[in-house]
Design an enzyme around this catalytic site. Structure first.
Site, mmCIF file in Angstrom:
data_model
loop_
_atom_site.group_PDB
_atom_site.id
_atom_site.type_symbol
_atom_site.label_atom_id
_atom_site.label_comp_id
_atom_site.label_asym_id
_atom_site.label_seq_id
_atom_site.Cartn_x
_atom_site.Cartn_y
_atom_site.Cartn_z
ATOM 1 N NE ARG A 50 22.285 37.467 67.980
ATOM 2 C CZ ARG A 50 22.565 36.657 66.969
ATOM 3 N NH1 ARG A 50 21.835 36.704 65.853
ATOM 4 N NH2 ARG A 50 23.557 35.796 67.032
ATOM 5 C CE LYS A 150 22.881 32.549 69.055
ATOM 6 N NZ LYS A 150 22.180 31.528 68.311
ATOM 7 C CD GLU A 183 14.599 31.269 63.913
ATOM 8 O OE1 GLU A 183 15.578 31.948 63.575
ATOM 9 O OE2 GLU A 183 14.215 31.173 65.095
HETATM 10 N N1 PXG Z 1 18.158 31.156 63.886
HETATM 11 C C1 PXG Z 1 18.498 30.457 64.989
HETATM 12 C C2 PXG Z 1 17.426 29.784 65.771
HETATM 13 C C3 PXG Z 1 19.828 30.381 65.375
HETATM 14 O O1 PXG Z 1 20.157 29.685 66.471
HETATM 15 C C4 PXG Z 1 20.435 31.728 63.448
HETATM 16 C C5 PXG Z 1 19.095 31.788 63.142
HETATM 17 C C6 PXG Z 1 21.430 32.471 62.615
HETATM 18 O O2 PXG Z 1 21.935 33.604 63.318
HETATM 19 P P1 PXG Z 1 23.405 34.152 63.079
HETATM 20 O O3 PXG Z 1 23.502 35.364 63.981
HETATM 21 O O4 PXG Z 1 24.346 33.049 63.471
HETATM 22 O O5 PXG Z 1 23.511 34.516 61.660
HETATM 23 C C7 PXG Z 1 20.822 31.008 64.594
HETATM 24 C C8 PXG Z 1 22.256 30.934 64.977
HETATM 25 C C9 PXG Z 1 25.541 26.523 67.602
HETATM 26 C C10 PXG Z 1 25.325 27.794 66.865
HETATM 27 O O6 PXG Z 1 26.495 26.423 68.336
HETATM 28 C C11 PXG Z 1 24.048 28.209 66.576
HETATM 29 C C12 PXG Z 1 23.874 29.402 65.909
HETATM 30 C C13 PXG Z 1 24.947 30.151 65.534
HETATM 31 C C14 PXG Z 1 26.211 29.733 65.824
HETATM 32 C C15 PXG Z 1 26.414 28.533 66.504
HETATM 33 O O7 PXG Z 1 24.736 25.612 67.440
HETATM 34 N N2 PXG Z 1 22.607 29.763 65.642
#
Ligand code: PXG
Length: 305
Positions: A50, A150, A183
């Site tokens: 990703r 991201k 989301e």
């Molecule tokens: N949507 C958004 C907007 C995110 O930021 C997810 C979905 C879930 O994705 P994953 O790959 O984690 O299953 C995210 C993930 C943080 C932090 O430090 C944020 C995320 C993941 C880990 C840490 O705030 N966001």
């Protein structure tokens, strides 16, 4: 704590980037949030894929090939002696003069990695479930820098989360310009109705969550339920049997109150509980080892998936 920046490890107080870094000046960069369970980095290949896709989408050349970034991640866990960790990997456009032109960043991209202990929702939230509100902030459209990248531009998500906090909720739902659910501010969203599981498609404008993909696989293989990706309005959440969120931090967690309405029975439902159980078992038993295997065969290397 030791922090990796461009090939070297620094003490926390010494770990700094320039005020001329375009990541700081313009939010020009990308990141990954990754977890390690018991010394193994969960779905590292997926996170790095990703990252490469995000880099490609914003015309950013990664400072290292992916296998070298993988080594730096594992080293960051090891050097900090962590078993269960939260790993934040950031790639910025790097140092450049003022101005939007990315060609100003002559030295190339900067990569830094923070590996820290993880802060989680208290256990009771996994029983009682989360409260959600719909944010007034709309998800970015697909004609903008798509939410699948991201990127370091998280202001909309941060503002949405602040709305949730102000309303006494833990997470905020972002609708897209069409009014479909996309989301949450930091999690993907699913609902269960009549034994079927639904989640917004990537075309709704979502981050293609690593946890989302794992849960879709587990639902199919462990519960024998295929997850249906389709657009839906908030009404479908309000009238669902169960709603749950997925994310690296939260793993799988129920949402039991949305915009003042109780969802299902108002506590984590049976299928959500099963998915939480399967996810935790899987997370503990998979991942890329950060530490060499011990001779007795305990902790034998396990494939990355
Ligand atoms: N949507 C958004 C907007 C995110 O930021 C997810 C979905 C879930 O994705 P994953 O790959 O984690 O299953 C995210 C993930 C943080 C932090 O430090 C944020 C995320 C993941 C880990 C840490 O705030 N966001």
């Amino acid at each position: 704590m030791k922090i990796y920046i461009d090939g070297k490890f620094y003490d926390k107080d010494e770990a700094k980037v320039s005020v001329f870094d375009h990541g700081v000046l313009y939010g020009d960069g990308i990141f990954e949030g990754i977890r390690a369970y018991n010394g193994r980095v969960f779905r590292l290949d997926d996170h790095l894929k990703r990252l490469a896709d995000s880099a490609n989408a914003i015309l950013l050349k990664l400072p290292l090939p992916i296998p070298d970034i993988e080594k730096a991640v594992l080293e960051s866990v090891r050097i900090n002696g962590l078993k269960d960790a939260y790993i934040r990997l950031v790639v910025t456009r790097g140092v450049g003069d003022l101005g939007l032109d990315m060609r100003k960043c002559h030295q190339g991209a900067t990569l830094f990695i923070i590996a820290d202990k993880i802060e989680l929702y208290p256990d009771e939230f996994y029983e009682k479930g989360l409260t959600l509100v719909t944010s007034t902030i709309r998800q970015k459209g697909l004609d903008q820098v798509t939410p699948s990248v991201k990127s370091l531009n998280y202001l909309a998500n941060i503002m949405a989360r602040a709305e949730a906090t102000a309303a006494g909720a833990q997470e905020a739902i972002l609708l897209n310009a069409q009014g479909h659910v996309s989301e949450c501010s930091g999690d993907n969203i699913f609902f269960i109705k009549d034994g079927k599981i639904f989640t917004p498609p990537t075309s709704a404008g979502i981050l293609i969550g690593v946890t989302r993909e794992v849960v879709m696989e587990l639902a199919e293989t462990k519960l024998g339920i295929k997850v249906i990706e389709r657009n839906f309005p908030r009404y479908d959440l309000y009238s669902a049997d169960e709603v749950f969120l997925t994310g690296t931090g939260a793993e799988v967690i129920a949402a039991v109150r949305i915009d003042g309405r109780a969802i299902g029975k108002g506590a984590a439902g049976p299928l959500t509980r099963l998915l939480i159980k399967h996810f935790r078992e899987y997370a503990k038993s998979s991942g890329t080892p950060a530490y060499p295997a011990s001779p007795a065969g305990a902790g034998r290397p396990v494939p990355a998936k």
